[in-house]
Design an enzyme around this catalytic site. Structure first.
Site, PDB file in Angstrom:
ATOM      1  N   LYS A   4       0.758  -1.438  -0.004  1.00  0.00           N
ATOM      2  CA  LYS A   4      -0.211  -0.037   0.145  1.00  0.00           C
ATOM      3  C   LYS A   4       1.052   1.277   0.141  1.00  0.00           C
ATOM      4  O   LYS A   4       2.054   1.158   0.059  1.00  0.00           O
ATOM      5  CB  LYS A   4      -0.472   0.006   1.286  1.00  0.00           C
ATOM      6  CG  LYS A   4      -1.943  -1.470   1.522  1.00  0.00           C
ATOM      7  CD  LYS A   4      -2.139  -1.131  -0.108  1.00  0.00           C
ATOM      8  CE  LYS A   4      -3.654  -2.151  -0.183  1.00  0.00           C
ATOM      9  NZ  LYS A   4      -3.282  -3.852  -0.041  1.00  0.00           N
TER      10      LYS A   4
HETATM   11  C1  LIG Z   1      -5.125  -4.791   0.321  1.00  0.00           C
HETATM   12  C2  LIG Z   1      -5.795  -4.888   0.695  1.00  0.00           C
HETATM   13  C3  LIG Z   1      -6.805  -5.903   1.772  1.00  0.00           C
HETATM   14  C4  LIG Z   1      -5.751  -6.287   2.734  1.00  0.00           C
HETATM   15  O1  LIG Z   1      -5.431  -5.741   3.916  1.00  0.00           O
HETATM   16  P1  LIG Z   1      -3.895  -6.517   4.921  1.00  0.00           P
HETATM   17  O2  LIG Z   1      -3.441  -6.093   5.473  1.00  0.00           O
HETATM   18  O3  LIG Z   1      -3.029  -7.418   3.629  1.00  0.00           O
HETATM   19  O4  LIG Z   1      -4.838  -7.508   5.058  1.00  0.00           O
HETATM   20  C5  LIG Z   1      -7.835  -5.769   2.102  1.00  0.00           C
HETATM   21  N1  LIG Z   1      -8.946  -5.433   1.032  1.00  0.00           N
HETATM   22  C6  LIG Z   1      -9.026  -5.194   0.046  1.00  0.00           C
HETATM   23  C7  LIG Z   1      -9.741  -4.266  -0.828  1.00  0.00           C
HETATM   24  C8  LIG Z   1      -7.016  -4.506  -0.112  1.00  0.00           C
HETATM   25  O5  LIG Z   1      -6.721  -3.899  -1.312  1.00  0.00           O
END
Ligand SMILES: *Cc1c(COP(=O)(O)O)cnc(C)c1O
Length: 374
Positions: free
Chosen positions: A180
């Site tokens: 992210k």
């Molecule tokens: C990255 C992501 C997640 C999961 O995030 P984590 O922190 O890895 O659990 C959930 N939903 C969406 C839309 C994502 O892009």
């Protein structure tokens, strides 16, 4: 030379803060509290709680809503597995609806048809950090008495009509996963916007106990109150995250300038009808999380991906729609036609976008794509 799709950015302060956190390694230490305050100030959420992932925050949301076997939760099929998994763990049925062709977000016009007496919640996913049509979604939720859980995993620092994504529904979830914009390896946060969930959220996050109250001196011992789990990250993770939060607007600005440059450069190819660029609705302020192109068809996407790979450029497609996956078929159901989902998932391509991607590298990506279409 290889141009990677993503490269985690370090601010340089992470190790210093981690060293400072050695005095209190477990959860809810000094840095967790700093992150909570920072995030509450930034988002204006009633309460923010760090979690060890966005997945964990979504699982907390499902527990907070007291989701029961057979309950239904409406969400787009074009999303990450955690959006659905969190509710399936509680026995709920994810009801998949189509996305809009412009933003690849949940099509708000498909929600009402998906509602049944069993529906408990709507889960908008803000794809690429661009907001769903929240006014319409919140109005439907109000009319039908449904909860709104924002999967704002990609939406940290994005806004809808001036308000932070994640702060608009009853609950919101952020991700600080390595992939992210703002990162801490594996981490996330739950935003509690509806105050009625605040007290329970603390309990669920601390193994179902009132330990948080105990630490504040509000009770003289802590006990098991209800079902919960361990959803809090250690303070080392929070220390890392705090370094990132401090520089988050700089990170966003740098990502934005790369995003904008792609957007300018691909305008002629869009005009010529070769591809479509992302659409950002008027009311959305985004965070430059993803730059993607929508190609004419699956074949064009496949060929461009291979062409870029040959030149050392790592581009990437994204979600395999959940309703076509083995678990999605087993646990979920579809409402309406999912034509946009199926077509767009096959035709879209994400380009390298990270802080540190040089102008030269970006030019190489752009030129390769221009040459491909020549
Ligand atoms: C990255 C992501 C997640 C999961 O995030 P984590 O922190 O890895 O659990 C959930 N939903 C969406 C839309 C994502 O892009």
């Amino acid at each position: 030379m290889t141009i990677p799709f993503n490269k985690p950015y370090l601010t340089g302060k992470e190790t210093e803060y981690i060293t400072q956190a050695y005095a209190h390694l477990s959860g809810d230490g000094v840095f967790t509290k700093r992150c909570h305050l920072w995030l509450e100030t930034q988002t204006q959420a009633h309460k923010v709680l760090l979690t060890h992932s966005c997945t964990a925050a979504l699982e907390m949301a499902a527990l907070l809503l007291d989701i029961q076997q057979g309950d239904e939760v409406i969400m787009p099929a074009y999303t990450f597995v955690s959006t659905a998994n969190a509710f399936v763990l509680r026995g709920a049925v994810p009801v998949f609806i189509d996305i809009r062709p412009d933003t690849l977000n949940m099509d708000e016009n498909q929600i009402i048809a998906a509602i049944t007496p069993k529906t408990k919640a709507i889960v908008p996913v803000h794809y690429a950090g661009v907001a769903c049509e929240m006014d319409a979604i919140l109005a439907i939720a109000k009319t039908y008495n449904l909860a709104v859980i924002e999967d704002a995993a990609q939406g940290f620092l994005s806004k809808y009509k001036g308000r932070a994504l994640g702060s608009l529904g009853d609950l919101g979830a952020y991700s600080f996963h390595e992939t992210k914009n703002i990162i801490a390896g594996e981490a996330g946060a739950l935003l509690v916007n509806n105050p009625k969930f605040a007290a329970n959220a603390e309990v669920i996050r601390e193994k179902g106990t009132n330990r948080s109250q105990f630490f504040r001196g509000e009770v003289d011992k802590y006990t098991w109150q209800q079902v919960g789990s361990s959803f809090l990250p250690n303070d080392l993770t929070a220390a890392f995250l705090y370094a990132q939060l401090e520089q988050s607007s700089l990170i966003t600005t740098q990502r934005m300038s790369i995003w904008q440059r792609y957007h300018r450069k691909f305008f002629p190819l869009e005009e010529a009808g070769y591809l479509k660029r992302p659409v950002i609705p008027e009311e959305c302020e985004h965070n430059a999380h993803i730059y993607y192109l929508v190609l004419k068809d699956a074949q064009a996407r496949h060929e461009l991906l291979a062409y870029l790979k040959q030149r050392g450029i790592q581009a990437a497609f994204h979600y395999i729609p959940l309703h076509t996956s083995p678990a999605g078929m087993r646990y979920g159901r579809v409402s309406g036609e999912l034509d946009n989902t199926e077509r767009l998932a096959e035709c879209m391509l994400r380009l390298p976008l990270w802080v540190g991607l040089t102008r030269e590298m970006q030019s190489e990506v752009v030129q390769a794509i221009e040459t491909f279409f020549e």
